[in-house]
Design an enzyme around this catalytic site. Sequence first.
Site, PDB file in Angstrom:
ATOM      1  N   ARG A 115       3.562 -12.403  -9.863  1.00  0.00           N
ATOM      2  CA  ARG A 115       3.211 -12.403  -8.447  1.00  0.00           C
ATOM      3  C   ARG A 115       2.844 -13.808  -7.984  1.00  0.00           C
ATOM      4  O   ARG A 115       2.234 -14.561  -8.719  1.00  0.00           O
ATOM      5  CB  ARG A 115       2.015 -11.466  -8.207  1.00  0.00           C
ATOM      6  CG  ARG A 115       2.406 -10.010  -8.108  1.00  0.00           C
ATOM      7  CD  ARG A 115       1.229  -9.079  -8.100  1.00  0.00           C
ATOM      8  NE  ARG A 115       0.098  -9.513  -7.286  1.00  0.00           N
ATOM      9  CZ  ARG A 115      -0.978  -8.769  -7.073  1.00  0.00           C
ATOM     10  NH1 ARG A 115      -1.069  -7.557  -7.596  1.00  0.00           N
ATOM     11  NH2 ARG A 115      -1.973  -9.218  -6.341  1.00  0.00           N
ATOM     12  N   ARG A 122      -0.337 -11.907 -16.239  1.00  0.00           N
ATOM     13  CA  ARG A 122       0.120 -10.608 -15.734  1.00  0.00           C
ATOM     14  C   ARG A 122       1.512 -10.733 -15.091  1.00  0.00           C
ATOM     15  O   ARG A 122       1.777 -11.650 -14.331  1.00  0.00           O
ATOM     16  CB  ARG A 122      -0.863 -10.105 -14.674  1.00  0.00           C
ATOM     17  CG  ARG A 122      -0.392  -8.834 -13.975  1.00  0.00           C
ATOM     18  CD  ARG A 122      -1.484  -8.182 -13.203  1.00  0.00           C
ATOM     19  NE  ARG A 122      -1.695  -8.763 -11.892  1.00  0.00           N
ATOM     20  CZ  ARG A 122      -2.550  -8.270 -11.000  1.00  0.00           C
ATOM     21  NH1 ARG A 122      -3.286  -7.215 -11.301  1.00  0.00           N
ATOM     22  NH2 ARG A 122      -2.686  -8.840  -9.828  1.00  0.00           N
ATOM     23  N   LYS A 149      -7.556  -2.084 -12.015  1.00  0.00           N
ATOM     24  CA  LYS A 149      -7.496  -0.969 -11.060  1.00  0.00           C
ATOM     25  C   LYS A 149      -6.104  -0.335 -11.024  1.00  0.00           C
ATOM     26  O   LYS A 149      -5.976   0.881 -11.070  1.00  0.00           O
ATOM     27  CB  LYS A 149      -7.864  -1.431  -9.632  1.00  0.00           C
ATOM     28  CG  LYS A 149      -9.269  -1.983  -9.492  1.00  0.00           C
ATOM     29  CD  LYS A 149      -9.624  -2.262  -8.039  1.00  0.00           C
ATOM     30  CE  LYS A 149      -8.746  -3.301  -7.372  1.00  0.00           C
ATOM     31  NZ  LYS A 149      -8.848  -4.654  -7.957  1.00  0.00           N
ATOM     32  N   ARG A 202      -9.186 -15.804  -5.067  1.00  0.00           N
ATOM     33  CA  ARG A 202      -9.317 -14.351  -4.894  1.00  0.00           C
ATOM     34  C   ARG A 202     -10.646 -13.854  -5.466  1.00  0.00           C
ATOM     35  O   ARG A 202     -11.268 -12.956  -4.902  1.00  0.00           O
ATOM     36  CB  ARG A 202      -8.140 -13.633  -5.575  1.00  0.00           C
ATOM     37  CG  ARG A 202      -6.835 -13.829  -4.807  1.00  0.00           C
ATOM     38  CD  ARG A 202      -5.622 -13.530  -5.655  1.00  0.00           C
ATOM     39  NE  ARG A 202      -5.526 -12.135  -6.043  1.00  0.00           N
ATOM     40  CZ  ARG A 202      -4.801 -11.708  -7.072  1.00  0.00           C
ATOM     41  NH1 ARG A 202      -4.135 -12.568  -7.817  1.00  0.00           N
ATOM     42  NH2 ARG A 202      -4.740 -10.425  -7.335  1.00  0.00           N
ATOM     43  N   ARG A 221     -12.278  -3.331   0.823  1.00  0.00           N
ATOM     44  CA  ARG A 221     -12.631  -4.630   0.236  1.00  0.00           C
ATOM     45  C   ARG A 221     -13.666  -5.364   1.080  1.00  0.00           C
ATOM     46  O   ARG A 221     -14.060  -6.467   0.711  1.00  0.00           O
ATOM     47  CB  ARG A 221     -11.372  -5.495   0.139  1.00  0.00           C
ATOM     48  CG  ARG A 221     -10.694  -5.492  -1.218  1.00  0.00           C
ATOM     49  CD  ARG A 221      -9.409  -6.274  -1.079  1.00  0.00           C
ATOM     50  NE  ARG A 221      -8.932  -6.944  -2.230  1.00  0.00           N
ATOM     51  CZ  ARG A 221      -7.888  -6.526  -2.962  1.00  0.00           C
ATOM     52  NH1 ARG A 221      -7.293  -5.391  -2.707  1.00  0.00           N
ATOM     53  NH2 ARG A 221      -7.467  -7.267  -3.953  1.00  0.00           N
TER      54      ARG A 221
HETATM   55  P1  AMP Z   1      -4.096  -6.577  -4.776  1.00  0.00           P
HETATM   56  O1  AMP Z   1      -2.740  -6.205  -5.236  1.00  0.00           O
HETATM   57  O2  AMP Z   1      -4.985  -5.383  -4.535  1.00  0.00           O
HETATM   58  O3  AMP Z   1      -4.764  -7.609  -5.662  1.00  0.00           O
HETATM   59  O4  AMP Z   1      -3.928  -7.257  -3.333  1.00  0.00           O
HETATM   60  C1  AMP Z   1      -3.181  -8.463  -3.190  1.00  0.00           C
HETATM   61  C2  AMP Z   1      -3.574  -9.171  -1.899  1.00  0.00           C
HETATM   62  O5  AMP Z   1      -3.295  -8.303  -0.777  1.00  0.00           O
HETATM   63  C3  AMP Z   1      -5.056  -9.499  -1.766  1.00  0.00           C
HETATM   64  O6  AMP Z   1      -5.398 -10.724  -2.411  1.00  0.00           O
HETATM   65  C4  AMP Z   1      -5.208  -9.579  -0.250  1.00  0.00           C
HETATM   66  O7  AMP Z   1      -4.673 -10.783   0.273  1.00  0.00           O
HETATM   67  C5  AMP Z   1      -4.307  -8.432   0.211  1.00  0.00           C
HETATM   68  N1  AMP Z   1      -5.055  -7.156   0.285  1.00  0.00           N
HETATM   69  C6  AMP Z   1      -4.906  -6.058  -0.504  1.00  0.00           C
HETATM   70  N2  AMP Z   1      -5.776  -5.086  -0.167  1.00  0.00           N
HETATM   71  C7  AMP Z   1      -6.512  -5.585   0.852  1.00  0.00           C
HETATM   72  C8  AMP Z   1      -7.596  -5.090   1.621  1.00  0.00           C
HETATM   73  N3  AMP Z   1      -8.120  -3.868   1.393  1.00  0.00           N
HETATM   74  N4  AMP Z   1      -8.104  -5.890   2.600  1.00  0.00           N
HETATM   75  C9  AMP Z   1      -7.591  -7.107   2.842  1.00  0.00           C
HETATM   76  N5  AMP Z   1      -6.600  -7.652   2.145  1.00  0.00           N
HETATM   77  C10 AMP Z   1      -6.041  -6.908   1.150  1.00  0.00           C
END
Ligand code: AMP
Length: 214
Positions: free
Chosen positions: A160, A127, A13, A171, A88
């Site tokens: 990360r 990554r 994404k 996740r 999400r």
């Molecule tokens: P990402 O970079 O999109 O993979 O997000 C990293 C982490 O941030 C996720 O594993 C969640 O813990 C949190 N996070 C990101 N976006 C959301 C969302 N829309 N709702 C809840 N938690 C989020």
Amino acid sequence: MNIVLLGAPGAGKGTQAEKIIETFDLAHVSTGDILRAAVKAGTPLGIEAKRYMDAGDLVPDAVVIGLVKDRIAQPDAEKGFILDGFPRTAGQALALDAALAEMGTSLDAVVNIDVDREVIVTRLTSRYTCRECGKIYNVLANPPATEGVCDACTGEIYQRDDDNETTVRARLETFDTSTAPLVDYYAAKGLLQTIDGDRPVDVVFADVRAVLEA
Ligand code: AMP
């Protein structure tokens, strides 16, 4: 044009979002990036969010919905935006519909990037991300020109905290339970476009672009 990018963690994404904003003039709204910035800044929100993020859990809806509403109300989002990593949960999807209706706008497309599970685990555990600009690398498939240094901004490249195998699997479980049902939600609205994400970045992007230009 307002777009949602849907897909499991590691589906690509963020990488596709970068390419989309290069081609279409849209604001990039990544809830993960917003939350990581809050963690880095050590704000109360960041301290609370980190607990969930490190465990591979979702940050509570109320927190994330508030962040997104503020972000899409910013002047640069008037031209249109791409939501990367939001919604999400069903609650977030409903709140988004309500917020957009209140703003007199709506979604134009939901691009669902589909990638096989084990491919995702390999991708995420290799990554690396730029600490400064967020650019994404893969140490196996797409390393930076100089090890540890971002090609775009010379920032430090790091792994990360949540890209280790245990957290990645948590996740993915969270994705299956909370986020995967959104595929049906957006399909029922006639917005869903599913794209095979298990192909080279530019090939995936050609399809994304075709869908958005249609
Ligand atoms: P990402 O970079 O999109 O993979 O997000 C990293 C982490 O941030 C996720 O594993 C969640 O813990 C949190 N996070 C990101 N976006 C959301 C969302 N829309 N709702 C809840 N938690 C989020």
